[in-house]
Structures are given as structure tokens and as C-alpha cells.
Design an enzyme around this catalytic site. Structure first.
Site, PDB file in Angstrom:
ATOM      1  CD  GLU A 369      -3.299  -0.933   2.230  1.00 29.14           C
ATOM      2  OE1 GLU A 369      -2.923  -0.226   3.303  1.00 29.14           O
ATOM      3  OE2 GLU A 369      -4.155  -1.315   1.982  1.00 29.14           O
ATOM      4  CD  GLU A 461      -5.152  -5.530   3.042  1.00 32.98           C
ATOM      5  OE1 GLU A 461      -3.938  -5.732   2.790  1.00 32.98           O
ATOM      6  OE2 GLU A 461      -5.362  -4.466   3.898  1.00 32.98           O
TER       7      GLU A 461
END
Length: 543
Positions: A369, A461
Site C-alpha cells: 500500500e 486485500e
């Protein structure tokens, strides 16, 4: 001090293993011992480690370990030492930071051997490693009660009763049909890569610290479970994946959707990733893919690169044995600039890709991320790491994190257009998107839909809760996402396969202290919901 790794020619694949041999030098002004251990053995090669110990009462300032390898075995990569070689004779000397050893102190260095030969004619600081003595020659007792504890269509799980030894048992060699399948330190093992409805003969022998081995157990015949389709499991059916257009396609060139689970951070919840839990994920949940979430900071990789790299190797092997795909998640988060960990990523992905390049079930997620940085910076990072992977594994699909916590830029006021107009200069890649249903509403859902028409997207995710992984579940919004992803064949992985106290962890707190992971009795509401959606039949075209 960061680990330094140097690479020589040679390739390898892996299965988790351990075995050891102790060799000792005679005492003297610079006496030392050098303990040789096989850390991992995959039949055609192994990873080795020497532990150098100062057995004198004074400090030594340097060390030198020399040995021969038999013909047919060659050195590959090595680390934490300097190497010179002449023919089959190899000399390792200390680096600048690990040559000085106070009395009783130790240091280690490691290397890869391509082949099965082990060091001979070993010397440490000029003295014979055997010290001229007879040493320990007593082998361990033969393991008893070899038994099969579980079978799938592609794997056999075994257990046996421990051997005894006059010094210590250090490992067990597990054989399949007379050939070494794996070596382990405990009294259980899983042999993967098998065919369904097939009988295999297996046996085990014990090994001690001096290299003495017991006789093998009597052969045990075990038959794998029946499988459907092309081998039954997701990985066997679909084989090597590749990106075709904006889709993830299988070996038949047909678009597919993978569905599965992500571990929590393996520095915190490694106890939740075990044979029983993965058996449940593969056979009770019918998952296609396991995402192995290795944090870099927050007590993760940077604190012990060797430990966490080996842990990822282990989890890859366990997923492979159960016919699942494995996503290797470089879980950078804080700091959010992937360049902060660029050197670490090069080292890590070089080893992972080199070892597993012959597998067809590995995907590489190179930046979990990214946040607080521009898309052009993320793109620059990707274009430096992808060639590192491609040099070892030219076929593996690479997953590239996107701006603003892999939101395609939305969480920092941008959109997918910045990627469409400036894509990563590489092929066989996908871009990742993360969402949490209770936090990310219609604008994120619409962005995913738009992006999937222009870019290959993999949702590596998501959760049914807020972006914290906690709070109330928004199952209605989550179902909207799942419906969209089913329609567009966007693969997805849910966060997370642990018993963390937060609502996003699928297991109730304390589950991972036990041994039962099947059914719904051990699951939180989010776990029951996502298990039901992973369990629905896959639609993998095979023509």
C-alpha cells in the site's frame, strides 16, 4: 548490519528442510569450531549454514573456513563471508564486521549448493575440522510409528515418533519411493506435488549433529485422494497464470477469477499459519489462493531478514503442497514510499524468485500500500523491482501497488486515469486495488468498475469492515463489490486469516492456540460470510 548476498550461477527450487553436521578444529592459538548445517534441502540442492565459534579463552580477530565439494555439486549464492574458489576447493573468510570473536562468541555465514554433495576435508583457521579425533559415531535410533495423518489429491501429511540419540537428533530425512523428498527438524512433514488417486511409498530416517543417520523406517504406502479435472486443485487445473488483456488467464488462455485469504502479519500471527489451518483453507473453504503478508517494518522483515525470508519460503511450500496459489506480499505500509525499502526488496525478491522460479503457482506483490507518494514514484520503483524478478522468474505475474493505499489514487484525490495515462513499462503485470466495505462506498466501487475495463486489476486485500479492519460489517456493500468482481472476473483476497481481536480477523480469539479450524464454530461473523463465498464452486475453463 544488513545481510550481504552475492550470487553465482545456478538455479534452485525449494522445500522446507533441516539437517546438520558438526565439525571441530583442534585447540590452539586460533582454535575455533565450525558447525555445518543444512537449513533447507530440496533434493537437487540445499541451503547451508556454517556457525563459527571461538573456543579459546581469548579474542580471535579473523577466521577462515575451507572445504571441498564433490564433483557434481557446485556453489550458488552466498552471504556474510568472502569467497575464493579453486576447482572444488572453496575458502570462506570473514567480512569486516564479523571477524572478531570474543571467547565463546559465534558468527554465521551461508551459501547455496546445487547438488547433493556436502563439504569434505574441512579446515577452520588452518586446523583440521575433525581435530583428528574419532568423534561421535553412534547413529540415532530408527523413528517409529510412521503414519499418514492427512491426504489431499496432491499431498501426503506424515507423522512419526521421535528417535533418540546419545547426543541429539537434529533432523529427519523423508523419502518418497527411495528418493529424498524433504528434510525436517520435527516429527511431521508434508510431501506435495503428487498426483490424485496414486499410491506412494514413504519412509523416514533420523540424523544427528555428527551426520550419523539411522536406518530407514519400513516403507509405508499412502494413497492420495481423488481429484477432479486436471489434477483437482486450483493450481493443478490452471497451471502457470498470465495476464491476457485486462484479465488473469490460466494455462488454457481463458480468463479466471481466484478467491482466497490473506494472512495477517506473519510477525504477529504465524501461529495461525499451520498445517491444520491451511488444510482447512484448502479443503474446507476450497480457497484458490493464499496471500502471505510479510510486513517490512513494524517488527517484520527489517528486524531479521533471514527469519522472515525462510518463513515465506515455508508458507509457499505449504500452499503449493495443497494446490493453492501463493501471493508473496511485500507488505510495505509505513513509511509509504516504496523506495525506502528498495534495497531490501531487491535482496528479498531475488531469493524468492530464484528459489521458486520453477513453480507455476507464485504471484509477486511488490508493494502492498504505497501512500503519500506520487504515482510516478511508485511506477519508478516498480520498474526497478520487476526486472529483478524477471531475471529469475520470467513467467510469474507481478502485482503492482497503486497510489493512496492501493486505492487507484482515490484516497488522495486522484483516480485510475493517472495509471492509464502512464502505465508501468512492463508486461504480465496487474495493478492492485484494496477496499473496506464500511469505509469505501459508491465512488470506490465505480472506480474499480471503470479501471477493470482499462487495466488488469487484482484485489489483493479487502474487508467487510472499516479501513481499520475493525468495526461493524457492511455485508450489503461488500456483496456489491463481490458481484462486480464476479461479473468482471476480478480475482480477490480477503483480509485476514487470523484470530486477531478485530472484526476483520476470521477466527474467534484463541482459535490459533488450538487445532480445529474447520466449520463455522470457530469463525466470527465476517469469517462465516467470507467462507461461504469462497466455498462456492470455481468456474475454471479448461478448453
Amino acid at each position: 548490519m544488513s545481510r550481504l548476498r552475492t550470487t553465482l550461477a545456478g538455479g534452485l527450487a525449494a522445500a522446507l528442510a533441516f539437517a546438520g553436521v558438526l565439525v571441530a578444529a583442534p585447540t590452539g592459538a586460533h582454535a575455533a569450531t565450525a558447525s555445518f548445517a543444512k537449513v533447507q534441502d530440496w533434493g537437487g540442492g540445499y541451503e547451508a549454514r556454517f556457525t563459527v565459534r571461538n573456543d579459546t579463552s581469548t579474542t580471535i580477530t579473523s577466521w577462515r573456513v575451507e572445504f571441498d565439494l564433490p564433483t557434481g555439486s557446485t556453489l550458488g549464492s552466498y552471504w556474510d563471508a568472502l569467497l575464493t574458489s579453486s576447482g572444488n576447493r572453496h575458502t570462506f573468510t570473514n567480512r569486516s564486521w564479523n571477524g572478531t570473536l570474543t571467547a565463546g562468541a559465534t558468527t554465521t555465514f551461508g551459501f547455496i549448493v546445487n547438488g547433493s554433495g556436502t563439504p569434505t576435508n574441512c579446515t577452520v583457521n588452518g586446523g583440521s575440522c575433525t581435530g583428528g579425533g574419532a568423534g561421535d559415531t553412534q547413529p540415532p535410533s530408527v523413528p517409529t510409528n510412521l503414519r499418514a495423518t492427512a491426504t489431499t489429491s496432491s499431498s501426503i501429511s506424515l507423522a512419526w515418533n521421535a528417535s533418540t540419540d546419545n547426543v541429539a537428533v537434529t533432523g529427519y530425512d523423508v523419502y518418497r519411493g527411495g528418493a529424498l523428498a524433504t528434510t525436517v527438524t520435527g516429527t511431521t512433514a508434508t510431501i506435495g506435488g503428487l498426483s490424485p488417486s496414486t499410491s506412494y511409498s514413504v519412509s523416514v530416517r533420523a540424523r544427528d549433529a555428527a551426520g550419523n543417520t539411522s536406518a530407514q523406517t519400513g516403507a509405508l504406502t499412502v494413497t492420495t485422494a481423488a481429484g477432479g479435472g486436471s489434477g483437482g486443485t486450483p493450481a493443478a487445473t490452471n497451471g502457470q497464470l498470465r495476464v491476457c488483456g485486462v484479465q488473469l488467464c490460466n494455462r488454457f488462455g481463458r480468463p479466471i477469477q481466484l478467491r482466497g485469504m490473506s494472512t495477517h502479519g506473519i510477525q504477529w500471527y504465524s501461529q495461525c499459519v499451520n498445517n491444520a489451518s491451511l488444510d482447512a483453507l484448502a479443503t474446507d473453504w476450497n480457497a484458490d489462493v493464499l496471500r502471505i503478508s510479510m510486513y517490512i517494518q513494524e517488527g517484520g522483515y527489517e528486524t531479521n531478514p533471514r527469519l522472515f525470508t525462510d518463513r515465506v519460503h515455508d508458507y509457499i511450500e505449504r500452499a503449493t503442497a495443497r494446490g493453492m496459489y501463493a501471493i508473496v506480499d511485500w507488505h510495505m505500509l509505513t513509511p509509504g514510499d516504496p523506495h525506502h525499502n528498495l534495497a531490501r526488496a531487491r535482496t528479498f525478491f531475488t531469493e524468492i524468485a530464484q528459489r521458486h522460479k520453477d513453480k507455476t503457482n507464485i504471484l509477486y506483490e511488490i508493494a502492498n500500500e504505497p501512500n503519500g507518494v506520487s504515482w510516478s514514484s511508485i511506477k519508478s520503483y516498480a520498474e526497478q523491482i520487476i526486472p529483478v524478478i524477471r531475471a529469475q522468474d520470467p513467467d510469474g505475474v507481478v502485482l503492482v501497488g497503486t497510489r493512496a493505499w492501493s486505492s487507484l489514487g482515490l484516497s488522495e484525490g486522484s483516480s485510475e486515469t493517472e495509471i492509464i495515462s502512464n502505465p508501468v513499462n512492463a508486461t504480465n503485470i496487474m495493478y492492485t486495488f484494496h477496499f473496506y466495505a464500511a469505509s469505501h462506498g459508491t465512488s470506490y466501487l465505480n472506480a474499480l468498475s471503470r479501471a477493470a475495463d482499462r487495466l488488469p486489476i487484482f484485489v489483493t486485500e479487502f474487508g467487510t469492515q472499516t479501513a481499520s479492519g475493525d468495526g461493524a460489517n457492511d455485508f450489503a456493500r461488500a456483496q456489491e463489490y463481490l458481484d462486480l468482481m464476479a461479473t468482471k472476473k476480478i480475482s480477490w483476497v480477503n483480509w485476514n486469516f487470523s484470530d486477531d481481536f478485530r472484526s476483520g480477523a476470521v477466527f474467534t480469539t484463541g482459535t490459533c492456540n488450538g487445532s480445529s479450524y474447520t466449520g463455522t464454530g470457530v469463525l466470527k461473523p465476517a469469517g462465516i460470510w467470507i467462507r461461504d463465498r469462497i466455498r462456492t464452486p470455481d468456474n475454471f475453463p479448461t478448453s
